[in-house]
Design an enzyme around this catalytic site. Structure first.
Site, mmCIF file in Angstrom:
data_model
loop_
_atom_site.group_PDB
_atom_site.id
_atom_site.type_symbol
_atom_site.label_atom_id
_atom_site.label_comp_id
_atom_site.label_asym_id
_atom_site.label_seq_id
_atom_site.Cartn_x
_atom_site.Cartn_y
_atom_site.Cartn_z
ATOM 1 N N GLY A 87 51.290 36.182 46.833
ATOM 2 C CA GLY A 87 51.184 37.455 46.072
ATOM 3 C C GLY A 87 50.215 38.403 46.639
ATOM 4 O O GLY A 87 49.344 38.034 47.427
ATOM 5 N N GLY A 104 47.549 41.635 45.603
ATOM 6 C CA GLY A 104 47.009 42.480 44.572
ATOM 7 C C GLY A 104 46.090 43.583 44.922
ATOM 8 O O GLY A 104 45.914 43.902 46.240
ATOM 9 N N ALA A 159 42.614 41.766 46.507
ATOM 10 C CA ALA A 159 42.711 40.512 47.225
ATOM 11 C C ALA A 159 44.412 40.078 47.469
ATOM 12 O O ALA A 159 45.049 40.429 46.713
ATOM 13 C CB ALA A 159 41.769 39.427 46.907
ATOM 14 N N ASN A 160 44.500 39.391 48.449
ATOM 15 C CA ASN A 160 45.720 38.846 48.503
ATOM 16 C C ASN A 160 45.768 37.323 48.488
ATOM 17 O O ASN A 160 44.710 36.817 48.774
ATOM 18 C CB ASN A 160 46.386 39.191 50.127
ATOM 19 N N VAL A 161 46.705 36.720 47.743
ATOM 20 C CA VAL A 161 46.667 35.189 47.669
ATOM 21 C C VAL A 161 47.718 34.434 48.464
ATOM 22 O O VAL A 161 48.788 34.974 48.539
ATOM 23 C CB VAL A 161 46.825 34.818 46.148
ATOM 24 N N ASP A 187 39.881 40.831 31.489
ATOM 25 C CA ASP A 187 41.135 41.469 31.971
ATOM 26 C C ASP A 187 42.359 40.265 31.397
ATOM 27 O O ASP A 187 42.894 39.781 32.385
ATOM 28 C CB ASP A 187 40.837 41.675 33.422
#
Length: 676
Positions: free
Chosen positions: A18, A20, A23-25, A134
């Protein structure tokens, strides 16, 4: 980040999970611990943004402090080519948002069970004075067993970090945002409780309570509108359960649960028969009055007026006495009040002027000395102890030093074969050294492994050589051979002496003399793998493992061996032991296919025509990964055929080691890899 890229020589990227805003995961495989992990990589366009970097580091710091079965674990923090990354537990499943969509409506007991897990995790964070800020279903993962795990502490903040919350700055997802956060006020533990109440609402109704065309319109509804009734959506929901939602989402934080534990305790009894007929929760400040809805303009004006009232007003130097009521103010002074006695004509100070001056001077001197002592003590830097940072990533080491009121001084980079890239080799001063606060600690950071010339260890003692090679970062395997050479001495090595190798990427097999004696081989069936290896090492036998299905022996224990126990074998012989995988699944289908790999010959500059030593490791239905499947020598490019047998949903993998160095591996072999 492309698939098969290996981060820091350890984490091989498999695929994207995914993307965001920060960051990218990615799903990755830890080559050292042989497990899947999730890698969160800071986006390239944000790696020079100090605020984003600080938020990224704050997530690492917050997560390292929290150890809980329902909080995603942090395994590692690192940096490569300016890219900062976190290595976290990989949770196979989906987030709570998608879980609700897929499984709605959820049974009430399941809703309570999932919420109880979430609440216990948040309670742990609050116990460490960490506010998530969050909380939302997208940040809660549900694994395949139905367990919840909270992730993404990117904007979590410690209660003491007041500077992290700025007026009129909204952090968090607007659908789950507390009214005080929507106003720009500082988030508290009650803010997390509000978000938890919204999550519970969504689990019960399948949607969020407030929707709108813009984020601002949704935020306004959070502190203007009353939370819709979940019982209006489903009358079968008990009033006690709705009351948990209402109390958690009260507009005034003082009307919410005091702690997450209080909310959990209340939630656990909502389906109890003792709470049937419970009245609807009404906040104390509302009483029976209707909720008043203020226009957004009036809210802004009220906030501005409130700020004006908070400003300190200066009092004039000469201020007239306040007027009092004529009914209480006397019109004339009492006539009977006695006149004060006249003061003596000569005071004590006039009679003893010298003594008075000495006392005053002495008092001033004493006060001056006290002031100097207090000032010196307050200005003197406090002492602290340097924490142990060796082996930590540079980011984590910096955080650990900051906790002790220390900062990083000069950073020197050196090659290291024992410390991972971007991790600390040593600090100066070292750990446990007492220094003054605000001191700078110099670090030596690993810039990665360096190739070294492999030595010649033939005729040396295996014990000492293996210890030194492992300390240098090599993976060492031992193989026995019958020999007239003294028992325990190295007979041969599969990595050519003088070749340049990277220790952390090199597996060396040392053939060790087992002497020329005979061993009475015992029956090894029913033994565990660890016990069998201990027996082989104690008697100088090579143990090769294979595996298969067995209805008589439970998984993880041996069910057959070759040769059979009871006879005498020469030391250095190879014994094949078959380990059980349990009973074969009745409905499973078996796949048999070959994987063909062309291994190129690598010429040796020191010895012309020297054969390459190639070892093949295989794991499938019948082979285990830590035993050599094939050991061959090649003098030209050679194609190696690897037979794979898979039953059901089993996994297969292979690794090819050439001259001690890992040349190629595939940790998830499927039928698509079969030779065409």
């Amino acid at each position: 980040m492309t698939p098969n890229y290996t981060l820091s020589g350890r984490y091989r990227i498999v695929r994207s999970l995914g993307e965001g805003g920060m960051a990218n995961v990615y799903l990755a495989h830890d080559l050292i611990l042989d497990r899947d992990v999730a890698v969160k990589l800071l986006r390239l366009d944000l790696r020079d943004d100090p605020k984003t970097i600080k938020r990224f580091q704050r997530e690492a710091l917050a997560t390292t402090e929290l150890v809980h079965p329902h909080i995603v674990s942090l395994y590692d923090v690192g940096e490569e080519n300016g890219m900062q990354y976190l290595v976290m537990e990989y949770v196979k499943g989906m987030d709570l948002k998608n879980y609700i969509k897929k499984n709605f409506p959820l049974p009430l007991q399941q809703v309570i069970d999932i919420m109880e897990q979430i609440l216990s995790a948040v309670a742990t964070a609050h116990a460490h004075n960490i506010i998530h800020r969050d909380l939302k279903p997208q940040n809660i993962l549900i694994d395949e067993q139905g367990n919840a795990k909270i992730t993404d502490f990117g904007i979590a903040v410690a209660l003491s970090e007041h500077s992290m919350t700025q007026t009129n700055t909204i952090l968090g997802s607007v659908h789950y945002l507390s009214p005080e956060q929507a106003r720009g006020s500082m988030a508290t533990k009650q803010s997390d409780i509000y978000s938890l109440g919204i999550i519970l609402y969504e689990m019960l109704t399948g949607s969020v309570p407030f929707k709108g065309e813009t984020a601002v319109s949704i935020a306004l509804k959070h502190f203007q509108n009353e939370i819709p009734s979940v019982r209006d959506f489903d009358s079968a929901i008990p009033q006690a359960l709705e009351n948990v939602v209402l109390q958690a989402t009260a507009k005034d934080p003082r009307d919410r649960y005091a702690t997450v534990e209080d909310m959990a305790n209340d939630l656990l009894t909502t389906l109890s028969s003792t709470r049937v007929g419970e009245k609807r929760f009404v906040p104390d400040d509302l009483g029976n009055d209707e909720t008043k809805i203020m226009p957004s303009a009036e809210i802004a004006a009220a906030i501005d007026a409130h700020r004006d009232l908070e400003k300190t007003q200066a009092m004039p130097k000469s201020q007239p006495a306040p007027a009092t009521s004529t009914a209480t103010q006397p019109t004339t002074a009492p006539t009977s009040a006695p006149d004060p006695e006249p003061l003596p004509t000569r005071s004590w100070s006039k009679r003893h002027p010298l003594r008075r001056r000495l006392i005053i001077i002495g008092a001033i001197v004493v006060l001056f000395l006290i002031a100097i002592a207090v000032g010196w003590e307050l200005s003197r830097p406090q002492s602290t102890t340097v924490p142990k940072v060796t082996g930590l990533s540079q980011v984590v080491a910096t955080t650990q030093l900051a906790k002790k009121h220390l900062s990083v001084g000069t950073i020197k980079r050196e090659k290291s074969n024992s410390v991972a890239k971007n991790h600390v080799i040593k600090s100066t001063p070292g750990a446990k050294t007492t220094v003054q606060e605000r001191s700078r600690i110099n670090l030596v950071v690993s810039s990665g492994a360096k190739a070294i010339s492999f030595g010649n260890y033939v005729n040396e003692s295996y014990t000492g050589v293996a210890k030194s090679l492992k300390a240098a970062g090599f993976t060492v395997k031992k193989k026995y051979s019958t020999s007239a050479v003294t028992e325990g001495q190295i007979i041969s090595q599969d990595v050519l002496a003088g070749s340049q190798v990277l220790p952390t990427n090199t597996t060396v097999t040392l053939t060790v003399s087992a002497g020329s004696r005979y061993v009475d081989l015992k029956d090894l069936t029913g033994e565990s793998k660890a016990d069998i290896l201990d027996y082989g090492n104690a008697n100088g036998l090579n143990i090769t493992f294979k595996q298969g299905y067995s209805d008589e022996q439970k998984a993880g224990y041996s069910y057959d061996q070759d040769p059979e126990g009871g006879g005498a074998v020469r030391a250095g012989s190879t014994v094949t032991v078959y380990m059980s995988r349990g009973s074969q699944p009745s409905s499973a289908t078996t796949q048999n296919f070959y994987v063909k790999i062309k291994v190129p010959y690598k010429s040796m500059t020191s010895v012309a025509g020297q054969a390459n030593d190639v070892k093949v490791y295989l794991q499938d239905d019948t082979h285990v990964f830590d035993s050599v499947y094939r050991d061959i020598g090649i003098t030209h490019d050679t194609t190696v055929s690897i037979p794979v047998q898979l039953t059901g949903k089993g996994d297969a993998k292979y690794r090819i080691v050439r001259n001690g160095v890992v040349w190629k591996e595939n940790l998830k072999v499927t039928n698509n890899d079969a030779a065409k």
